[in-house]
Design a protein around this motif. Structure first.
Motif, PDB file in Angstrom:
ATOM      1  N   PHE A  67      -2.392  18.940  32.849  1.00  0.00           N
ATOM      2  CA  PHE A  67      -3.361  19.373  31.849  1.00  0.00           C
ATOM      3  C   PHE A  67      -2.961  20.695  31.185  1.00  0.00           C
ATOM      4  CE2 PHE A  67      -5.343  16.007  33.559  1.00  0.00           C
ATOM      5  CZ  PHE A  67      -6.671  16.062  33.958  1.00  0.00           C
ATOM      6  N   GLU A  68      -1.902  20.669  30.458  1.00  0.00           N
ATOM      7  CA  GLU A  68      -1.478  21.882  29.759  1.00  0.00           C
ATOM      8  C   GLU A  68      -1.639  21.676  28.261  1.00  0.00           C
ATOM      9  OE1 GLU A  68       1.880  23.789  32.711  1.00  0.00           O
ATOM     10  OE2 GLU A  68       2.492  22.330  31.169  1.00  0.00           O
ATOM     11  N   ASN A  69      -1.930  22.784  27.553  1.00  0.00           N
ATOM     12  CA  ASN A  69      -1.858  22.862  26.092  1.00  0.00           C
ATOM     13  C   ASN A  69      -3.040  22.261  25.339  1.00  0.00           C
ATOM     14  OD1 ASN A  69       0.632  24.111  26.435  1.00  0.00           O
ATOM     15  ND2 ASN A  69       1.714  22.146  26.396  1.00  0.00           N
ATOM     16  N   VAL A  70      -4.111  21.950  26.015  1.00  0.00           N
ATOM     17  CA  VAL A  70      -5.339  21.561  25.320  1.00  0.00           C
ATOM     18  C   VAL A  70      -6.300  22.745  25.363  1.00  0.00           C
ATOM     19  CG1 VAL A  70      -7.420  20.125  25.438  1.00  0.00           C
ATOM     20  CG2 VAL A  70      -5.177  19.086  25.673  1.00  0.00           C
ATOM     21  N   ARG A  71      -6.743  23.188  24.227  1.00  0.00           N
ATOM     22  CA  ARG A  71      -7.682  24.305  24.164  1.00  0.00           C
ATOM     23  C   ARG A  71      -9.092  23.828  24.469  1.00  0.00           C
ATOM     24  NH1 ARG A  71      -6.262  26.451  18.308  1.00  0.00           N
ATOM     25  NH2 ARG A  71      -5.977  24.205  18.037  1.00  0.00           N
ATOM     26  N   TYR A  72      -9.849  24.644  25.202  1.00  0.00           N
ATOM     27  CA  TYR A  72     -11.207  24.258  25.560  1.00  0.00           C
ATOM     28  C   TYR A  72     -12.131  25.465  25.607  1.00  0.00           C
ATOM     29  CZ  TYR A  72     -10.329  25.972  30.321  1.00  0.00           C
ATOM     30  OH  TYR A  72     -10.037  26.753  31.407  1.00  0.00           O
ATOM     31  N   HIS A  73     -13.416  25.187  25.568  1.00  0.00           N
ATOM     32  CA  HIS A  73     -14.441  26.217  25.675  1.00  0.00           C
ATOM     33  C   HIS A  73     -15.718  25.547  26.168  1.00  0.00           C
ATOM     34  CE1 HIS A  73     -15.939  30.263  24.651  1.00  0.00           C
ATOM     35  NE2 HIS A  73     -17.080  29.662  24.346  1.00  0.00           N
ATOM     36  N   ALA A  74     -16.443  26.211  27.049  1.00  0.00           N
ATOM     37  CA  ALA A  74     -17.673  25.658  27.615  1.00  0.00           C
ATOM     38  C   ALA A  74     -18.885  26.447  27.135  1.00  0.00           C
ATOM     39  CB  ALA A  74     -17.609  25.673  29.140  1.00  0.00           C
ATOM     40  N   VAL A  75     -20.047  25.798  27.181  1.00  0.00           N
ATOM     41  CA  VAL A  75     -21.313  26.427  26.804  1.00  0.00           C
ATOM     42  C   VAL A  75     -22.367  26.054  27.829  1.00  0.00           C
ATOM     43  CG1 VAL A  75     -23.117  26.638  25.049  1.00  0.00           C
ATOM     44  CG2 VAL A  75     -20.737  26.314  24.347  1.00  0.00           C
ATOM     45  N   THR A  76     -23.111  27.043  28.308  1.00  0.00           N
ATOM     46  CA  THR A  76     -24.271  26.778  29.147  1.00  0.00           C
ATOM     47  C   THR A  76     -25.537  27.090  28.373  1.00  0.00           C
ATOM     48  OG1 THR A  76     -25.335  27.232  31.276  1.00  0.00           O
ATOM     49  CG2 THR A  76     -24.295  29.102  30.171  1.00  0.00           C
ATOM     50  N   GLY A  77     -26.621  26.397  28.732  1.00  0.00           N
ATOM     51  CA  GLY A  77     -27.886  26.612  28.026  1.00  0.00           C
ATOM     52  C   GLY A  77     -27.990  25.856  26.720  1.00  0.00           C
ATOM     53  N   ALA A  78     -27.193  24.801  26.551  1.00  0.00           N
ATOM     54  CA  ALA A  78     -27.244  23.990  25.342  1.00  0.00           C
ATOM     55  C   ALA A  78     -28.305  22.899  25.523  1.00  0.00           C
ATOM     56  CB  ALA A  78     -25.884  23.386  25.049  1.00  0.00           C
ATOM     57  N   TYR A  79     -29.566  23.334  25.599  1.00  0.00           N
ATOM     58  CA  TYR A  79     -30.647  22.383  25.890  1.00  0.00           C
ATOM     59  C   TYR A  79     -31.512  22.127  24.664  1.00  0.00           C
ATOM     60  CZ  TYR A  79     -32.638  27.014  27.050  1.00  0.00           C
ATOM     61  OH  TYR A  79     -32.997  28.342  27.047  1.00  0.00           O
ATOM     62  N   GLY A  80     -32.430  21.167  24.834  1.00  0.00           N
ATOM     63  CA  GLY A  80     -33.293  20.752  23.745  1.00  0.00           C
ATOM     64  C   GLY A  80     -34.728  21.183  23.944  1.00  0.00           C
ATOM     65  N   ILE A  81     -35.652  20.226  23.803  1.00  0.00           N
ATOM     66  CA  ILE A  81     -37.086  20.536  23.821  1.00  0.00           C
ATOM     67  C   ILE A  81     -37.743  20.162  25.138  1.00  0.00           C
ATOM     68  CG2 ILE A  81     -37.303  20.392  21.315  1.00  0.00           C
ATOM     69  CD1 ILE A  81     -38.406  17.547  21.665  1.00  0.00           C
ATOM     70  N   GLN A  82     -36.967  19.830  26.153  1.00  0.00           N
ATOM     71  CA  GLN A  82     -37.548  19.446  27.429  1.00  0.00           C
ATOM     72  C   GLN A  82     -38.243  20.631  28.102  1.00  0.00           C
ATOM     73  OE1 GLN A  82     -34.281  19.894  26.832  1.00  0.00           O
ATOM     74  NE2 GLN A  82     -33.047  19.963  28.701  1.00  0.00           N
ATOM     75  N   GLY A  83     -39.229  20.323  28.908  1.00  0.00           N
ATOM     76  CA  GLY A  83     -39.878  21.349  29.702  1.00  0.00           C
ATOM     77  C   GLY A  83     -39.105  21.610  30.977  1.00  0.00           C
ATOM     78  N   GLY A  84     -39.673  22.455  31.832  1.00  0.00           N
ATOM     79  CA  GLY A  84     -39.031  22.749  33.102  1.00  0.00           C
ATOM     80  C   GLY A  84     -38.159  23.977  33.041  1.00  0.00           C
ATOM     81  N   GLU A  85     -37.718  24.396  34.219  1.00  0.00           N
ATOM     82  CA  GLU A  85     -36.962  25.638  34.339  1.00  0.00           C
ATOM     83  C   GLU A  85     -35.456  25.416  34.191  1.00  0.00           C
ATOM     84  OE1 GLU A  85     -38.261  28.736  34.674  1.00  0.00           O
ATOM     85  OE2 GLU A  85     -40.211  27.762  34.392  1.00  0.00           O
ATOM     86  N   TYR A  86     -34.808  26.419  33.684  1.00  0.00           N
ATOM     87  CA  TYR A  86     -33.350  26.460  33.563  1.00  0.00           C
ATOM     88  C   TYR A  86     -32.728  26.671  34.949  1.00  0.00           C
ATOM     89  CZ  TYR A  86     -28.790  28.381  32.046  1.00  0.00           C
ATOM     90  OH  TYR A  86     -27.465  28.649  31.859  1.00  0.00           O
ATOM     91  N   VAL A  87     -31.534  26.144  35.136  1.00  0.00           N
ATOM     92  CA  VAL A  87     -30.793  26.314  36.388  1.00  0.00           C
ATOM     93  C   VAL A  87     -29.708  27.375  36.170  1.00  0.00           C
ATOM     94  CG1 VAL A  87     -29.339  25.207  38.121  1.00  0.00           C
ATOM     95  CG2 VAL A  87     -31.199  23.910  37.037  1.00  0.00           C
ATOM     96  N   PRO A  88     -29.869  28.571  36.729  1.00  0.00           N
ATOM     97  CA  PRO A  88     -28.874  29.632  36.495  1.00  0.00           C
ATOM     98  C   PRO A  88     -27.563  29.320  37.213  1.00  0.00           C
ATOM     99  CG  PRO A  88     -30.528  30.363  38.079  1.00  0.00           C
ATOM    100  CD  PRO A  88     -30.994  29.031  37.568  1.00  0.00           C
ATOM    101  N   ALA A  89     -26.470  29.380  36.466  1.00  0.00           N
ATOM    102  CA  ALA A  89     -25.177  29.010  37.058  1.00  0.00           C
ATOM    103  C   ALA A  89     -24.031  29.827  36.477  1.00  0.00           C
ATOM    104  CB  ALA A  89     -24.927  27.521  36.828  1.00  0.00           C
ATOM    105  N   ASN A  90     -24.298  31.072  36.096  1.00  0.00           N
ATOM    106  CA  ASN A  90     -23.257  31.883  35.474  1.00  0.00           C
ATOM    107  C   ASN A  90     -22.058  32.109  36.391  1.00  0.00           C
ATOM    108  OD1 ASN A  90     -25.017  31.997  33.350  1.00  0.00           O
ATOM    109  ND2 ASN A  90     -24.958  34.215  33.129  1.00  0.00           N
ATOM    110  N   ASP A  91     -22.307  32.304  37.685  1.00  0.00           N
ATOM    111  CA  ASP A  91     -21.199  32.487  38.630  1.00  0.00           C
ATOM    112  C   ASP A  91     -20.285  31.267  38.638  1.00  0.00           C
ATOM    113  OD1 ASP A  91     -22.213  34.948  39.256  1.00  0.00           O
ATOM    114  OD2 ASP A  91     -23.056  34.351  41.189  1.00  0.00           O
ATOM    115  N   LEU A  92     -20.890  30.097  38.549  1.00  0.00           N
ATOM    116  CA  LEU A  92     -20.116  28.856  38.527  1.00  0.00           C
ATOM    117  C   LEU A  92     -19.271  28.770  37.262  1.00  0.00           C
ATOM    118  CD1 LEU A  92     -19.389  26.027  39.579  1.00  0.00           C
ATOM    119  CD2 LEU A  92     -21.491  25.194  38.487  1.00  0.00           C
TER     120      LEU A  92
END
Length: 281
Positions: A67-92
């Motif tokens: 898996f070399e040479n493919v550029r990537y980027h991740a996003v957390t907190g990309a949620y919609g209109i659902q209720g309920g609490e967020y799951v904190p996972a910044n360390d992960l």
């Protein structure tokens, strides 16, 4: 605390092609051009803890020596209109993606600016954006709007590909945003990654999966341990969704099915096949 992303500097990963047939051009892995394209892994982390397992699975794919040479980027907190609490996972996310991630839960505008800058740079240079939706499309819709604003003379529909796998994710996406991405981007709806035998990998299992037999790399072991710890800590807690597979000791990284579809791993049947594929790690 999340480290600041520097646009244009990304961790690198190269994904091998298996399953879906790649174009004859060797620059392609599955549907992805490794010379020009950019992969985004979006996760809602609200309120199902399966995203934690999915982060670990994506990190496992990206860590393989192929898996070399493919550029990537991740996003957390990309949620919609659902209720309920967020799951904190910044360390992960720091363990899994280093500096190549953005936090839309803590600061939506900053995350949007970071992601849009990366996306615009790739599109301006002739590349395409591939977004694996581990959740809803609200954040992605704003990215597409930014691309249309920043690059008014560019065919954004051809340049931005959004991959979704779940009815529920669509149902709790803001209706206007869902309609917008379907119209303004190339929107690919694949079969549900929770189910085995429907044409895409089924990565949800009630059975205990001995991932340690396959994963040997100390960094990946730490990522999986952190993912499982977070999932077990927040599963069903404070009105969060109770993931019964995880409660039973199984794994659920169903949101990885879109990534498999993009890069040509669509023939992986289930969780055991996933770990067999990456058993050398």
């Amino acid at each position: 605390m999340r480290k600041k992303v520097i646009p244009g500097i990304l961790l690198i990963a190269f994904l091998c092609s298996c399953g879906d047939k790649a174009p004859a051009d060797s620059d392609y892995l599955g549907k992805f051009n490794i010379e020009t394209d950019l992969y985004f892994a979006h996760f809602d982390l609200k309120t199902d803890v399966d995203d934690a397992h999915s982060v670990a699975a994506v990190a496992t794919m990206l860590a393989d020596e192929r898996f070399e040479n493919v550029r990537y980027h991740a996003v957390t907190g990309a949620y919609g209109i659902q209720g309920g609490e967020y799951v904190p996972a910044n360390d992960l996310f720091e363990l899994a993606f280093g500096e190549s991630w953005s936090d839309a839960h803590t600061d939506f505008d900053q995350a949007l600016d970071e992601v849009s800058a990366l996306a615009a740079n790739v599109i301006q240079n002739g590349g395409k954006i591939w977004i694996a939706e581990g959740g809803q499309s609200d954040f992605s819709a704003d990215v597409v709007r930014e691309m249309r604003n920043r690059l008014p003379d560019t065919d954004i529909k051809n340049a931005v590909h959004i991959v979704q796998h779940a009815d529920w994710n669509e149902e709790v996406t803001t209706a206007e945003d869902l309609a917008f991405v379907r119209d303004a981007a190339s929107y690919h709806r694949i079969q549900d990654g929770n189910t085995v035998g429907n044409g895409t990998p089924g990565f949800r299992s009630d059975d205990v999966i001995d991932w340690r037999e396959s994963i040997q790399d100390p960094r990946l072991i730490s990522i999986w341990e952190k993912a499982i710890e977070i999932a077990d800590t927040y599963n069903g807690v404070e009105d969060r969704y109770l993931n019964e597979s995880i409660m039973k000791g199984g794994l659920d990284f169903s949101d990885t099915s879109e990534t498999c579809w993009i890069f040509g791993f669509n023939d992986l049947e289930d969780s055991n096949a996933f770990f067999e594929e990456f058993s050398a790690i």
